[in-house]
Design a protein around this motif. Sequence first.
Motif, PDB file in Angstrom:
ATOM      1  N   HIS A  90      -6.372  -4.153 -28.341  1.00  0.00           N
ATOM      2  CA  HIS A  90      -6.567  -3.348 -29.548  1.00  0.00           C
ATOM      3  C   HIS A  90      -6.094  -4.149 -30.750  1.00  0.00           C
ATOM      4  O   HIS A  90      -5.246  -5.031 -30.606  1.00  0.00           O
ATOM      5  N   GLU A 100     -13.890  -5.433 -34.016  1.00  0.00           N
ATOM      6  CA  GLU A 100     -12.911  -5.298 -32.945  1.00  0.00           C
ATOM      7  C   GLU A 100     -13.559  -5.571 -31.599  1.00  0.00           C
ATOM      8  O   GLU A 100     -12.958  -6.127 -30.693  1.00  0.00           O
ATOM      9  N   GLU A 101     -14.832  -5.154 -31.461  1.00  0.00           N
ATOM     10  CA  GLU A 101     -15.462  -5.115 -30.134  1.00  0.00           C
ATOM     11  C   GLU A 101     -15.833  -6.486 -29.572  1.00  0.00           C
ATOM     12  O   GLU A 101     -15.841  -6.678 -28.366  1.00  0.00           O
ATOM     13  N   HIS A 128     -10.982   0.628 -35.949  1.00  0.00           N
ATOM     14  CA  HIS A 128     -12.234  -0.092 -36.262  1.00  0.00           C
ATOM     15  C   HIS A 128     -13.433   0.840 -36.224  1.00  0.00           C
ATOM     16  O   HIS A 128     -13.453   1.793 -35.440  1.00  0.00           O
ATOM     17  N   HIS A 133      -5.965   5.869 -30.910  1.00  0.00           N
ATOM     18  CA  HIS A 133      -7.163   5.412 -30.191  1.00  0.00           C
ATOM     19  C   HIS A 133      -7.342   6.268 -28.946  1.00  0.00           C
ATOM     20  O   HIS A 133      -6.347   6.778 -28.408  1.00  0.00           O
ATOM     21  N   ASP A 170     -14.479   5.549 -29.864  1.00  0.00           N
ATOM     22  CA  ASP A 170     -13.771   4.282 -29.704  1.00  0.00           C
ATOM     23  C   ASP A 170     -13.686   3.605 -31.071  1.00  0.00           C
ATOM     24  O   ASP A 170     -14.686   3.108 -31.571  1.00  0.00           O
ATOM     25  N   GLY A 171     -12.500   3.595 -31.643  1.00  0.00           N
ATOM     26  CA  GLY A 171     -12.299   2.978 -32.962  1.00  0.00           C
ATOM     27  C   GLY A 171     -12.432   3.985 -34.089  1.00  0.00           C
ATOM     28  O   GLY A 171     -11.539   4.145 -34.904  1.00  0.00           O
ATOM     29  N   GLN A 191      -9.312   5.350 -23.155  1.00  0.00           N
ATOM     30  CA  GLN A 191     -10.316   4.526 -22.458  1.00  0.00           C
ATOM     31  C   GLN A 191      -9.951   4.330 -20.995  1.00  0.00           C
ATOM     32  O   GLN A 191     -10.372   3.349 -20.372  1.00  0.00           O
TER      33      GLN A 191
END
Length: 413
Positions: A359, A129-130, A84, A191, A95-96, A194
């Motif tokens: 995810h 996505e977030e 994403h 990804h 992130d993404g 995290q």
Amino acid sequence: MQTNQTINAARLWDSLMAMAEIGATPKGGVKRLTLTEVDKAGRARFAEWCAALGLSLRVDAIGNMFARREGRDPARPPVLMGSHLDSQPTGGKFDGALGVIAGLEVMRTLNDLGIETEAPIELVNWTDEEGSRFGHSLMGSGVWAGVYTLPKAYALRDVEGVSVEEALDSIGAKGPHKAEPFPADSYFELHIEQGPILEREGKTIGIVTGAQAQVWYDAVITGQDAHAGTTPPSARRDALVAAARVIAHVDALMRARGEEGRGTVGQLQVLPNSRNVVPGEVRFSVEFRHPADAEIAGLAESFPAEARALVEATGCRMELTELFRIPAQPFDPDCVELVRRAAAKLGLPAREIISGAGHDAVYVARRVPAAMIFTPCKDGLSHNEAESILPEEAAAGCQVLFEAVLARANRPL
Ligand SMILES: [Zn+2]
């Protein structure tokens, strides 16, 4: 690396940095909230890059973007890869974006090397996505996979009252294709982890075998507002003291499950929140996660009664609402094996890992064989402007993605 088909690490990094300019924040992060003008600019850049490679782009009704590179066998369903481009309000550069831009680099490398694959390959940018703008994470992949209906997603509104459908229309992101599963061979998502595990162990690649089971609650504890100076212990019904006992219990339940346990109270509202009033009401969130469904089922069975007993011992009452329970989502063993083999072939230090976060791959996996690749991020930090990875980590993840996707697209049927 043990290969003569190598992605271009410098070009990958340049494109990551170019995407990070769109919505760049002064602290070095990114604010590219879904379906905003900034997201529109990111989507436009992505579409330009795809067009330059000769990929054909389809956009569906929830704004998911699919960029297709044809294969030799038109009868084969496509191998999907992606992630994403939207971010948190104070998000990081990777992130993404890493999964999408690495997928782009895979396409560029295939073109450079003149590689024709048997199956077509499609690069996906999933919408929202977030979940930070409309309060619903994994929206695009969730609608695509049939987890949410399109009308339900369209009706969600942000804090300014703008609906998802209005936001899609306002940036021209609503496409003519149906947002529903189409025949696809598989899905691969790279990804950042995290979390701190890969970095701590000096591993470059996480072979993600699945995602955790989860159960989420809203809790409301009711006691009685009272004067802090005049109310003796025998007359108190302190909702915050009751909440504190529950919070400590959540932590104990987590720790009783060792390093695989997860239990969090991340949100707490104290009422009336005055320093000289015994709190009469506390509202808070509770969530548990674990790789094993049985552990989450066991917690869902025992936690409510245990928490209620702790609360009632303080003279308060508790209302506990289970918001949802998500089963563990194991990834496809064959797809995971391709990731494992790619890391081994390249001589990269790797370990198996369970995804702690949600995810797009988790929802896509309900419809299509899927796997994920994790790469480390500095101090395990994410959803933070300081999110940071090394160019060689991005390149290693991208090379594993390349190997896995190529192997899958050329597999004998
Ligand atoms: Zn992400």
